[in-house]
Design a protein around this motif. Structure first.
Motif, mmCIF file in Angstrom:
data_model
loop_
_atom_site.group_PDB
_atom_site.id
_atom_site.type_symbol
_atom_site.label_atom_id
_atom_site.label_comp_id
_atom_site.label_asym_id
_atom_site.label_seq_id
_atom_site.Cartn_x
_atom_site.Cartn_y
_atom_site.Cartn_z
ATOM 1 N N TYR A 96 0.834 -1.204 0.000
ATOM 2 C CA TYR A 96 0.000 0.000 0.000
ATOM 3 C C TYR A 96 0.873 1.260 0.000
ATOM 4 N N ASP A 97 1.916 1.267 0.845
ATOM 5 C CA ASP A 97 2.796 2.434 0.944
ATOM 6 C C ASP A 97 3.470 2.718 -0.400
ATOM 7 N N TYR A 98 3.885 1.665 -1.091
ATOM 8 C CA TYR A 98 4.529 1.843 -2.387
ATOM 9 C C TYR A 98 3.585 2.497 -3.383
ATOM 10 N N PHE A 99 2.361 1.974 -3.478
ATOM 11 C CA PHE A 99 1.433 2.529 -4.460
ATOM 12 C C PHE A 99 1.012 3.954 -4.088
ATOM 13 N N GLU A 100 0.903 4.243 -2.803
ATOM 14 C CA GLU A 100 0.538 5.595 -2.401
ATOM 15 C C GLU A 100 1.677 6.573 -2.709
ATOM 16 N N ALA A 101 2.921 6.122 -2.533
ATOM 17 C CA ALA A 101 4.060 6.992 -2.818
ATOM 18 C C ALA A 101 4.225 7.222 -4.312
ATOM 19 N N SER A 102 4.000 6.203 -5.115
ATOM 20 C CA SER A 102 4.219 6.330 -6.554
ATOM 21 C C SER A 102 3.035 6.964 -7.270
ATOM 22 N N SER A 103 1.825 6.776 -6.742
ATOM 23 C CA SER A 103 0.617 7.341 -7.365
ATOM 24 C C SER A 103 -0.310 7.855 -6.275
ATOM 25 N N PRO A 104 0.008 8.992 -5.655
ATOM 26 C CA PRO A 104 -0.758 9.459 -4.486
ATOM 27 C C PRO A 104 -2.253 9.592 -4.773
ATOM 28 N N GLY A 105 -3.055 8.984 -3.894
ATOM 29 C CA GLY A 105 -4.507 9.133 -3.966
ATOM 30 C C GLY A 105 -5.171 8.408 -5.111
ATOM 31 N N THR A 106 -4.431 7.591 -5.842
ATOM 32 C CA THR A 106 -4.982 6.976 -7.052
ATOM 33 C C THR A 106 -5.691 5.658 -6.779
ATOM 34 N N PHE A 107 -5.062 4.790 -6.022
ATOM 35 C CA PHE A 107 -5.581 3.430 -5.867
ATOM 36 C C PHE A 107 -6.515 3.303 -4.661
ATOM 37 N N SER A 108 -7.729 2.843 -4.923
ATOM 38 C CA SER A 108 -8.630 2.452 -3.839
ATOM 39 C C SER A 108 -8.153 1.119 -3.281
ATOM 40 N N LEU A 169 -6.745 -1.938 -5.423
ATOM 41 C CA LEU A 169 -6.059 -3.090 -4.852
ATOM 42 C C LEU A 169 -7.069 -3.828 -3.984
ATOM 43 N N VAL A 170 -7.266 -5.105 -4.256
ATOM 44 C CA VAL A 170 -8.190 -5.932 -3.472
ATOM 45 C C VAL A 170 -7.371 -6.970 -2.727
ATOM 46 N N THR A 171 -7.486 -6.979 -1.410
ATOM 47 C CA THR A 171 -6.741 -7.920 -0.574
ATOM 48 C C THR A 171 -7.715 -8.766 0.224
ATOM 49 N N GLY A 172 -7.419 -10.044 0.378
ATOM 50 C CA GLY A 172 -8.302 -10.889 1.178
ATOM 51 C C GLY A 172 -7.795 -12.303 1.321
ATOM 52 N N ASP A 173 -8.471 -13.029 2.193
ATOM 53 C CA ASP A 173 -8.187 -14.443 2.374
ATOM 54 C C ASP A 173 -8.874 -15.229 1.264
ATOM 55 N N VAL A 174 -8.190 -16.236 0.743
ATOM 56 C CA VAL A 174 -8.729 -17.065 -0.320
ATOM 57 C C VAL A 174 -8.551 -18.530 0.066
#
Length: 420
Positions: A96-108, A169-174
């Motif tokens: 999450y930190d990586y995506f927020e740093a590289s594309s701020p506010g973009t990924f739900s 980004l969707v995270t969960g148990d599978v």
């Protein structure tokens, strides 16, 4: 066993499920392309906890198609990825930190979606062929004939696109019926990533839509790999997934060997056109959090993630990617061999599920050690070695003998085999 490789990184050897997954011990890129009309990251927070964890009667229904055990039901709602000091939660937050740093506010970021999904969402909307082996109850946990415990976070891809989200980004148990060894577990955690681009974006780049999406995808994921593992060398392999074209696997050179990290590709246009809107292109990736955590933190046995033992958990803390697991004990194994003539009801996954239901996490491994077909009756005989070992205590002969007696009796009764 499954016959198509999955696109999420799952366990140490490759699974055959048609989704981006595996935990097989087996990227810092700032994008120049803004995502127009991106759904705000706050969508995630308001969409959390769609439903409370399901009741037992919702999961173990008594229907003929239902194949979920108490052992599996007890894992639902544990949500290791919600625990910030757990290795699974640490890896999730680092991504999450990586995506927020590289594309701020973009990924739900959606990480609490309901684990029961329709077969339509799990298979059909991801273009899994109707006759594919992954649809078999030998591989998948069925709640009913048209509902399953999700086998991959890709099961939420189409519905999320229909909501209008174009970067998420969707995270969960599978959940998957599978082998028993140090790198396989019937419940694990995945993350699915999707980003959609408009024609304006790829036209401005001078590239065609597919090349633009593929180039952005590779740059993004190489950046993620370096964020997690340091300045590692990366290489790309062409592969096949039913829901992306072209499709790739990313490998990194880490600790002296090449390791597969994840699967990804340019989303099949059919999925995007049907669930988002025409005139766009998208990429998608999938990765297994246990896989990354085992490699990064030197965790030797996947059962440790579920142990709840403070000697394990106290070695990790939120935000720390430099921790390495230090063994605190190694209790002796107990081996039990079981030979039998097979039957039409027998499969290795069915045997592993039966053994899990009896021995739980005391079972370290189930492995085929001998097999032959008799020329006299054309029957096949298998011999399996079951390894019992506790993560925190020595086991007694009495308790293991009792477990093994139950395993033998249930194997003969439920799998219709003839013990030898």
């Amino acid at each position: 066993m499954r016959s198509i490789k999955s696109y999420n990184v799952r366990c140490v050897h490759q699974t055959h499920y048609p989704a981006f997954t595996a935990v097989r011990p087996n990227r810092n890129f700032a994008r120049s392309h803004s995502l127009r009309n991106a759904a705000p990251a706050s969508v995630l927070e308001s969409d959390r906890s769609v439903r409370a964890p399901p009741s037992k009667s919702e999961i173990i229904t008594g229907e003929a198609s239902n194949n979920i055990t108490d052992y599996i039901y007890e894992k639902i709602g544990v949500n290791l990825h919600h625990q910030p000091n757990h290795p699974i939660g640490i890896i999730k937050q680092a991504i999450y930190d990586y995506f927020e740093a590289s594309s701020p506010g973009t990924f739900s970021k959606l990480d609490d979606l309901y684990p029961v999904v329709t077969t339509t969402a799990n298979f059909d909307e991801m273009l899994v062929p109707p006759d594919h082996v992954s649809r078999s109850p030998n591989d998948t946990y069925y709640v009913s004939s048209d509902k399953v415990l999700r086998c991959h976070t890709s099961a939420h891809q189409a519905e999320t696109l229909r909501k209008g989200l174009n970067a998420f980004l969707v995270t969960g148990d599978v959940y998957r019926r599978d082998s028993i060894d140090a790198t396989h577990y019937p419940v694990f955690h995945q993350m699915e990533g999707v980003r959609v681009f408009s024609e304006t974006e790829w036209s401005a780049s001078g590239l065609d839509a597919t090349e633009f999406a593929a180039r952005d995808l590779k740059a993004t994921l190489e950046g993620l790999a370096k964020h997690l593992f340091g300045n590692v060398e990366c290489r790309w392999l062409d592969t096949y997934f039913p829901f992306t074209e072209p499709s790739y696997e990313l490998e990194i050179f880490f600790n002296g060997k090449w390791l597969e990290v994840l699967g990804c590709g340019v989303m099949q246009q059919t999925i995007l056109d049907k669930n988002y809107k025409p005139g766009h292109r998208a990429w998608a990736f999938g990765l297994g959090l246990e896989r990354l955590a085992m490699v990064l933190f030197d965790v030797p046995d996947i059962r440790l993630f579920w142990s709840g033992d403070e000697r394990f958990l106290s070695q990790f803390k939120a935000g720390d990617l430099k921790a390495r697991f230090k063994p605190y004990s190694k209790f002796p194994p107990c081996y039990k061999d079981m030979a039998f003539w097979t039957s039409p009801e027998f499969s290795e996954n069915n045997l592993c599920e039966l053994v899990r239901g009896i021995g739980g996490d005391l079972v370290e491994e189930v492995v085929l050690i001998d097999s032959f077909t008799s020329p006299k009756n054309n029957k096949t005989s298998n011999c399996y070695r079951i390894t019992y070992r506790s993560m925190n205590r020595s086991l007694t002969d009495e308790e293991i003998n009792a477990l093994q007696d139950k395993v033998r009796a249930d194997t003969a009764e439920k799998l219709k085999v003839q013990l030898r």
